[in-house]
Design a protein around this motif. Structure first.
Motif, PDB file in Angstrom:
ATOM      1  N   GLY A  13       0.796  -1.215   0.000  1.00 59.39           N
ATOM      2  CA  GLY A  13       0.000   0.000   0.000  1.00 59.39           C
ATOM      3  C   GLY A  13       0.831   1.268   0.000  1.00 59.39           C
ATOM      4  N   ALA A  14       0.414   2.225  -0.829  1.00 57.75           N
ATOM      5  CA  ALA A  14       1.064   3.535  -0.884  1.00 57.75           C
ATOM      6  C   ALA A  14       0.059   4.539  -1.415  1.00 57.75           C
ATOM      7  CB  ALA A  14       2.283   3.493  -1.803  1.00 57.75           C
ATOM      8  N   GLU A  15       0.318   5.814  -1.087  1.00 62.31           N
ATOM      9  CA  GLU A  15      -0.490   6.878  -1.682  1.00 62.31           C
ATOM     10  C   GLU A  15       0.349   7.584  -2.732  1.00 62.31           C
ATOM     11  OE1 GLU A  15      -3.037   7.962   2.302  1.00 62.31           O
ATOM     12  OE2 GLU A  15      -2.479   9.607   0.953  1.00 62.31           O
ATOM     13  N   ILE A  16      -0.291   7.927  -3.837  1.00 62.78           N
ATOM     14  CA  ILE A  16       0.398   8.644  -4.903  1.00 62.78           C
ATOM     15  C   ILE A  16      -0.325   9.974  -5.083  1.00 62.78           C
ATOM     16  CG2 ILE A  16       1.059   8.624  -7.333  1.00 62.78           C
ATOM     17  CD1 ILE A  16       1.102   5.637  -7.280  1.00 62.78           C
ATOM     18  N   ASP A  17       0.438  11.042  -5.037  1.00 60.89           N
ATOM     19  CA  ASP A  17      -0.172  12.376  -5.101  1.00 60.89           C
ATOM     20  C   ASP A  17      -0.153  12.895  -6.543  1.00 60.89           C
ATOM     21  OD1 ASP A  17      -1.242  14.755  -4.465  1.00 60.89           O
ATOM     22  OD2 ASP A  17       0.510  15.546  -3.391  1.00 60.89           O
ATOM     23  N   VAL A  18      -1.148  12.455  -7.306  1.00 57.32           N
ATOM     24  CA  VAL A  18      -1.263  12.885  -8.709  1.00 57.32           C
ATOM     25  C   VAL A  18      -2.742  13.145  -8.976  1.00 57.32           C
ATOM     26  CG1 VAL A  18      -1.158  12.054 -11.101  1.00 57.32           C
ATOM     27  CG2 VAL A  18       0.760  11.606  -9.581  1.00 57.32           C
ATOM     28  N   ASP A  19      -3.030  14.218  -9.706  1.00 60.21           N
ATOM     29  CA  ASP A  19      -4.413  14.519 -10.082  1.00 60.21           C
ATOM     30  C   ASP A  19      -4.718  13.779 -11.383  1.00 60.21           C
ATOM     31  OD1 ASP A  19      -6.810  15.519 -10.881  1.00 60.21           O
ATOM     32  OD2 ASP A  19      -6.224  17.646 -10.799  1.00 60.21           O
ATOM     33  N   LEU A  20      -5.547  12.756 -11.286  1.00 54.33           N
ATOM     34  CA  LEU A  20      -5.795  11.901 -12.452  1.00 54.33           C
ATOM     35  C   LEU A  20      -6.764  12.540 -13.448  1.00 54.33           C
ATOM     36  CD1 LEU A  20      -6.060   8.443 -10.645  1.00 54.33           C
ATOM     37  CD2 LEU A  20      -4.089   9.390 -11.862  1.00 54.33           C
ATOM     38  N   VAL A  42      -2.310   0.923  -4.552  1.00 54.70           N
ATOM     39  CA  VAL A  42      -1.985   2.351  -4.495  1.00 54.70           C
ATOM     40  C   VAL A  42      -3.276   3.164  -4.486  1.00 54.70           C
ATOM     41  CG1 VAL A  42       0.325   2.248  -5.503  1.00 54.70           C
ATOM     42  CG2 VAL A  42      -1.624   2.564  -7.016  1.00 54.70           C
ATOM     43  N   CYS A  43      -3.226   4.260  -3.745  1.00 48.78           N
ATOM     44  CA  CYS A  43      -4.412   5.110  -3.612  1.00 48.78           C
ATOM     45  C   CYS A  43      -4.092   6.529  -4.074  1.00 48.78           C
ATOM     46  CB  CYS A  43      -4.851   5.143  -2.152  1.00 48.78           C
ATOM     47  SG  CYS A  43      -6.330   6.145  -1.923  1.00 48.78           S
ATOM     48  N   PHE A  44      -5.003   7.077  -4.850  1.00 53.94           N
ATOM     49  CA  PHE A  44      -4.932   8.482  -5.258  1.00 53.94           C
ATOM     50  C   PHE A  44      -6.057   9.178  -4.495  1.00 53.94           C
ATOM     51  CE2 PHE A  44      -3.607   5.638  -8.601  1.00 53.94           C
ATOM     52  CZ  PHE A  44      -2.436   6.177  -9.087  1.00 53.94           C
ATOM     53  N   ARG A  45      -5.705   9.998  -3.507  1.00 56.63           N
ATOM     54  CA  ARG A  45      -6.737  10.644  -2.676  1.00 56.63           C
ATOM     55  C   ARG A  45      -7.291  11.879  -3.382  1.00 56.63           C
ATOM     56  NH1 ARG A  45      -8.027   7.659   2.128  1.00 56.63           N
ATOM     57  NH2 ARG A  45      -6.124   7.065   3.226  1.00 56.63           N
ATOM     58  N   GLY A  46      -8.489  12.259  -2.985  1.00 55.28           N
ATOM     59  CA  GLY A  46      -9.063  13.547  -3.379  1.00 55.28           C
ATOM     60  C   GLY A  46      -9.298  13.723  -4.870  1.00 55.28           C
ATOM     61  N   GLN A  53     -13.245   9.705 -17.270  1.00 57.49           N
ATOM     62  CA  GLN A  53     -11.840   9.812 -16.815  1.00 57.49           C
ATOM     63  C   GLN A  53     -11.420   8.562 -16.032  1.00 57.49           C
ATOM     64  OE1 GLN A  53     -12.400  13.582 -14.848  1.00 57.49           O
ATOM     65  NE2 GLN A  53     -11.248  14.688 -16.426  1.00 57.49           N
ATOM     66  N   HIS A  54     -12.329   8.064 -15.205  1.00 59.50           N
ATOM     67  CA  HIS A  54     -12.044   6.824 -14.463  1.00 59.50           C
ATOM     68  C   HIS A  54     -11.771   5.690 -15.467  1.00 59.50           C
ATOM     69  CE1 HIS A  54     -13.842   3.676 -11.392  1.00 59.50           C
ATOM     70  NE2 HIS A  54     -12.605   3.388 -11.739  1.00 59.50           N
ATOM     71  N   ILE A  55     -12.626   5.593 -16.476  1.00 60.07           N
ATOM     72  CA  ILE A  55     -12.470   4.529 -17.479  1.00 60.07           C
ATOM     73  C   ILE A  55     -11.175   4.731 -18.271  1.00 60.07           C
ATOM     74  CG2 ILE A  55     -13.460   3.658 -19.659  1.00 60.07           C
ATOM     75  CD1 ILE A  55     -16.260   4.159 -18.361  1.00 60.07           C
ATOM     76  N   ALA A  56     -10.903   5.971 -18.657  1.00 61.06           N
ATOM     77  CA  ALA A  56      -9.717   6.229 -19.497  1.00 61.06           C
ATOM     78  C   ALA A  56      -8.438   5.891 -18.730  1.00 61.06           C
ATOM     79  CB  ALA A  56      -9.705   7.690 -19.945  1.00 61.06           C
ATOM     80  N   PHE A  57      -8.366   6.278 -17.449  1.00 62.27           N
ATOM     81  CA  PHE A  57      -7.156   5.947 -16.671  1.00 62.27           C
ATOM     82  C   PHE A  57      -7.034   4.422 -16.539  1.00 62.27           C
ATOM     83  CE2 PHE A  57      -5.105   5.167 -12.473  1.00 62.27           C
ATOM     84  CZ  PHE A  57      -3.824   5.539 -12.849  1.00 62.27           C
TER      85      PHE A  57
END
Ligand code: SIN
Length: 291
Positions: A13-20, A42-46, A53-57
């Motif tokens: 587990g890790a958090e990645i700080d990227v705006d998807l 991995v989690c992208f918060r916020g 966009q969810h589908i494209a990523f």
């Protein structure tokens, strides 16, 4: 500048700080992919993502699965499966209300099981004390494999576990529709190496879940006696979910969390009930045939 990655401090587990929601160049995507392989979850918060966009990523990791339970696909976006305890005015659940209530790895019953799943939190239940409910727990099955005694690793070489969707040992009284004869025919039993090699990193992981595996095939193709097989499956499952191999994710609205189905299994904790609402959007990336 490398992308900011904060490890959970647990076995995975890790958090990645990227705006998807912003365009991702190939180099950034490559960093995300590598961090994903290293950390398994991995989690992208916020995040503030549209369905597109969810589908494209998700699609950047591969083709998307359309879930076999069609009733809970998001209208207009069949690549998104609704996981939810919310009911419509007719009193029916709008999504899979019991997804993940047994330890499992997504779509292990397919010829090509899922590479990864991406769950996007739209509504998260809370207790009266304000603490989030409905956590998801993940087990690092690479670490679990590496911690096995050498004799057990040797015993497992060449063994295959039989995965079955149609009779998954789900919670009693599951609210999901019964599978049709055609759906059962579409998901025959399938034998998979118990020690699975990751298709991208080459690392080995235990690939067995007590919730879905119903038998074991020996190297010569014969079936292991049922009692012995179920005992071994239970032993491996219990080993994988020892506390030292776990990460427990506490959800916030806007989390997009992805996990590697080749190296982790997961369990959704059902410690909430209506009027506490939980709504998740799940995409599921198709992977390759396990070896
Ligand atoms: C799942 O197993 O895909 C659902 C997990 C969750 O709802 O936490």
């Amino acid at each position: 500048m490398p992308i900011p990655i904060t490890r959970s401090g647990a076995a995975l587990g890790a958090e990645i700080d990227v705006d998807l929601a912003r365009p991702l160049d190939d180099a950034t995507f490559g960093e995300i992919r590598d961090a994903f392989h290293d950390n398994i979850v991995v989690c992208f918060r916020g995040q503030e993502l549209t369905e597109a966009q969810h589908i494209a990523f998700s699609r950047r990791f591969g083709e998307l699965e359309v879930h076999i339970v069609k009733k809970y696909l998001l209208p207009g976006h069949p690549e998104i499966l609704l996981v939810s305890n919310i009911k419509n005015p007719a009193g029916e659940h709008i999504g899979l209300a019991d997804a993940g209530f047994t330890w499992h790895s997504d779509v292990s019953y397919r010829r090509c099981p899922s590479r990864c799943s991406l769950l996007y939190a739209k509504e998260v239940p809370h207790g009266p004390d304000g603490v989030a409910l409905g956590d998801t727990v993940f087990a690092n099955c690479i670490a679990a494999y590496e911690a096995l005694p050498a004799a057990m690793r040797q015993r497992l070489a060449g063994l295959k576990a039989v995965h079955r969707y149609a009779s998954r040992r789900r919670v009693e009284n599951s609210p999901r529709p019964k599978l049709t004869a055609a759906q059962i025919a579409e998901t025959p039993d399938i034998a998979r190496p118990i020690v699975r090699t990751h298709p991208y990193t080459g690392r080995k992981a235990i690939y067995v879940t007590a919730g879905e595996c119903v038998g074991i095939t020996l190297e010569n193709g014969e079936a292991m006696p049922e009692d012995e097989a179920l005992d071994l499956i239970a032993e491996l499952d219990a080993h994988c979910i020892k506390p030292e191999f776990l990460y427990r994710h506490s959800w916030r609205v806007g989390d997009l969390l992805m996990w590697d189905n080749a190296t982790a299994m997961h369990l959704a904790i059902c410690d909430y009930a209506l009027p506490q609402r939980r709504l998740m959007h799940r995409t599921t990336v198709i992977g390759s045939e396990p070896f």
